[in-house]
Design a protein around this motif. Sequence first.
Motif, short mmCIF file in Angstrom:
data_model
loop_
_atom_site.label_atom_id
_atom_site.label_comp_id
_atom_site.label_asym_id
_atom_site.label_seq_id
_atom_site.Cartn_x
_atom_site.Cartn_y
_atom_site.Cartn_z
N GLN A 1 0.97 -5.21 1.16
CA GLN A 1 2.00 -4.48 1.92
C GLN A 1 1.51 -3.09 2.29
OE1 GLN A 1 5.81 -4.33 -0.13
NE2 GLN A 1 6.35 -2.40 0.91
N LEU A 2 0.90 -2.39 1.31
CA LEU A 2 0.39 -1.04 1.57
C LEU A 2 -0.78 -1.08 2.55
CD1 LEU A 2 0.50 0.39 -2.06
CD2 LEU A 2 1.74 1.31 -0.08
N ALA B 1 0.65 -1.58 6.03
CA ALA B 1 1.45 -0.45 6.49
C ALA B 1 0.57 0.77 6.79
CB ALA B 1 2.49 -0.08 5.44
N GLY C 1 8.63 0.76 -9.24
CA GLY C 1 8.58 0.91 -7.79
C GLY C 1 7.63 1.99 -7.32
N LYS C 2 6.65 2.32 -8.16
CA LYS C 2 5.71 3.38 -7.81
C LYS C 2 4.26 2.89 -7.88
CE LYS C 2 8.62 7.18 -9.52
NZ LYS C 2 8.69 8.34 -10.43
N LEU D 1 6.72 3.53 -3.68
CA LEU D 1 6.03 2.64 -2.75
C LEU D 1 6.36 2.96 -1.29
CD1 LEU D 1 4.09 0.25 -3.18
CD2 LEU D 1 6.03 -1.28 -2.95
N ASP D 2 7.62 3.26 -1.01
CA ASP D 2 8.03 3.48 0.37
C ASP D 2 7.69 4.88 0.89
OD1 ASP D 2 9.81 4.95 -1.12
OD2 ASP D 2 11.63 4.01 -0.30
N GLN D 3 7.08 5.73 0.02
CA GLN D 3 6.70 7.08 0.46
C GLN D 3 5.19 7.26 0.57
OE1 GLN D 3 8.59 10.22 -1.81
NE2 GLN D 3 10.55 9.11 -1.90
#
Length: 601
Positions: A522-523, A526, A568-569, A585-587
């Motif tokens: 995913q990373l 992205a 989540g990190k 993860l989303d940052q």
Amino acid sequence: MRLSQMLLVTLREDPAEAEIPSHKLLLRAGYMRRIASGVYAYLPLLWRVLQKIARIVREEMDATGAQECLLPQLQPAELWQESGRWDTYTKAEGIMFALHDRQGRDLGLGPTHEEVITAIARDMIRSYRQLPLHLYQMQTKFRDEIRPRFGLMRGREFIMKDGYSFHGDEASLKQTYLEMHRAYSNIFRRCGLDFRAVEADSGAIGGSGSQEFMVLADAGEDEILYTEDGQYAANVEKAVSVPPDALPSPFTTYELRPTPGTDTIEKLCQFLQCSPTQVVKNLLYQVVYDTGMTVLVLVSLRGDQEVNGVKLQNQLTRLAAAYGGNTVLSLTVPDAEAQAKWASQPLPLGYLAPDLADTYIQSVPHLVPQFLRLVDRTVVDLQNFVTGSNQPDYHMVGANWGQQVSMPQRVVDVRKARPGDRAFHDPSQCLQTARGIEVGHIFQLGTKYSQALGATYTNEQGEEIPLVMGCYGLGVSRLAQSAVEQSYDKDGIIWPVAIAPYQAIVTIPNLKDPDQIQAAEQLYTALNQAGIETLLDDRDERPGVKFKDADLLGIPFRIVPGRSLKQGKVEVGQRATHRVEEIPLDQVVMTLQQLIAVATE
């Protein structure tokens, strides 16, 4: 790019061939491979670095209005013979690869392109309305180095950007020269390098003035002398300074004094209890010009000083016309074998005087029967000095110019400036030293090549005038290795973000953990979609191997979906500082975008 699909082989031990850290690291990290002495293959990671450097170079060059072209690597000897450089570059210690084609014509592989570009200008530039004009190229150059070493630092094949400008007058040339100074400074700054621009010797390229751009590094081949106030910096080959004052002479009357066993300055000063600043030492050299004529040179210099070989060669080049030549083929200190070929009797070595008799020179073909005598400025004002007597085991003590010794007519500056010397612009400033790697060199050529090759233009008054030229070189492949030499640690390379092959690497510690694989994929997707060039280490290797390779490769940012993934990190580490943070993860994408922006601003 996935590491599992990349041509990448890393080494744990330093290759035997490598001498300096950057050379070792580029080989160990799989950036390049040696094919032959001084010849390297640029593998995928290094090619990306070189492309990034080339893009920065193009952007800065194009911004000045320079136009990119591509010139032939194979060059006819006739052009180099017109400029007078064919013998310089192919004979003695020449660096040009020379060959014959099937018709027996002489050709060379281009180490530089002044002759080619001047021939083009000769054919195409006719009027002042076409000036100024600036062309540049990036291509492989070839130089037959006597001792290839240090990887890409001194190779026989390398990538170079070289540019050439044409002008109607010196004022226009100086304007472009200043533009190139700014453009080169921008290039090196954008590449993340710590550099210094210094005055330099123009060497075989020639011209009225030049500047080198040095990347500061302990392993640099060049010594730089500079002042703390920032007002002076020069390559030691070019540097000038005020030498220490000579101490008062302890000798008040002249005598020819026995000085047995004092064939060095140190022994002589110890024997006479005097300062080397009151000694005139006389050094013998042998110069061969491109006409084949050999000249024996006597240089008189203060005893505490050294001869700067580049300055001496430049002085002798200026005198070439007096011996029917254009340039110096070789400059050596004649050993016993060389002396035997021309000396009429054994030389009083260690006891030479400035007036060593010309009768020491035999009548030999292609040998000038008189010494060329040069006197350095450091000894012009000495009084009651010590010097040789031309008799073994004897020196003249308390001698003076015009009395016991005739001063040579040619007064020159051939001394080597040293750290600690006073600066000319401000005697309160002392020269300091640093090591540097030359990555760029800009020249004001003037009309040297245009006159030799007949490249002229018609001015507004209808007069035919030689074109005024500038030349601007930058080592693209050398710059890449210089960046490594300037920035590494015990774990490997630390690339500046702007020229790193990839900006980030996502490392999967455990390929058996589906959550880690999912997060990594995913990373990886992205980050690449956001324009952040990212590697994915999906190899089936132990975590420790992957982490060591990431450090060795020098990728600026490393993302690891590890233990903190349950919260989540992921871990985001910075190669330059070894600082590691846990980021949601989303940052991650936003965080890296900010870090990259700061690093490349």
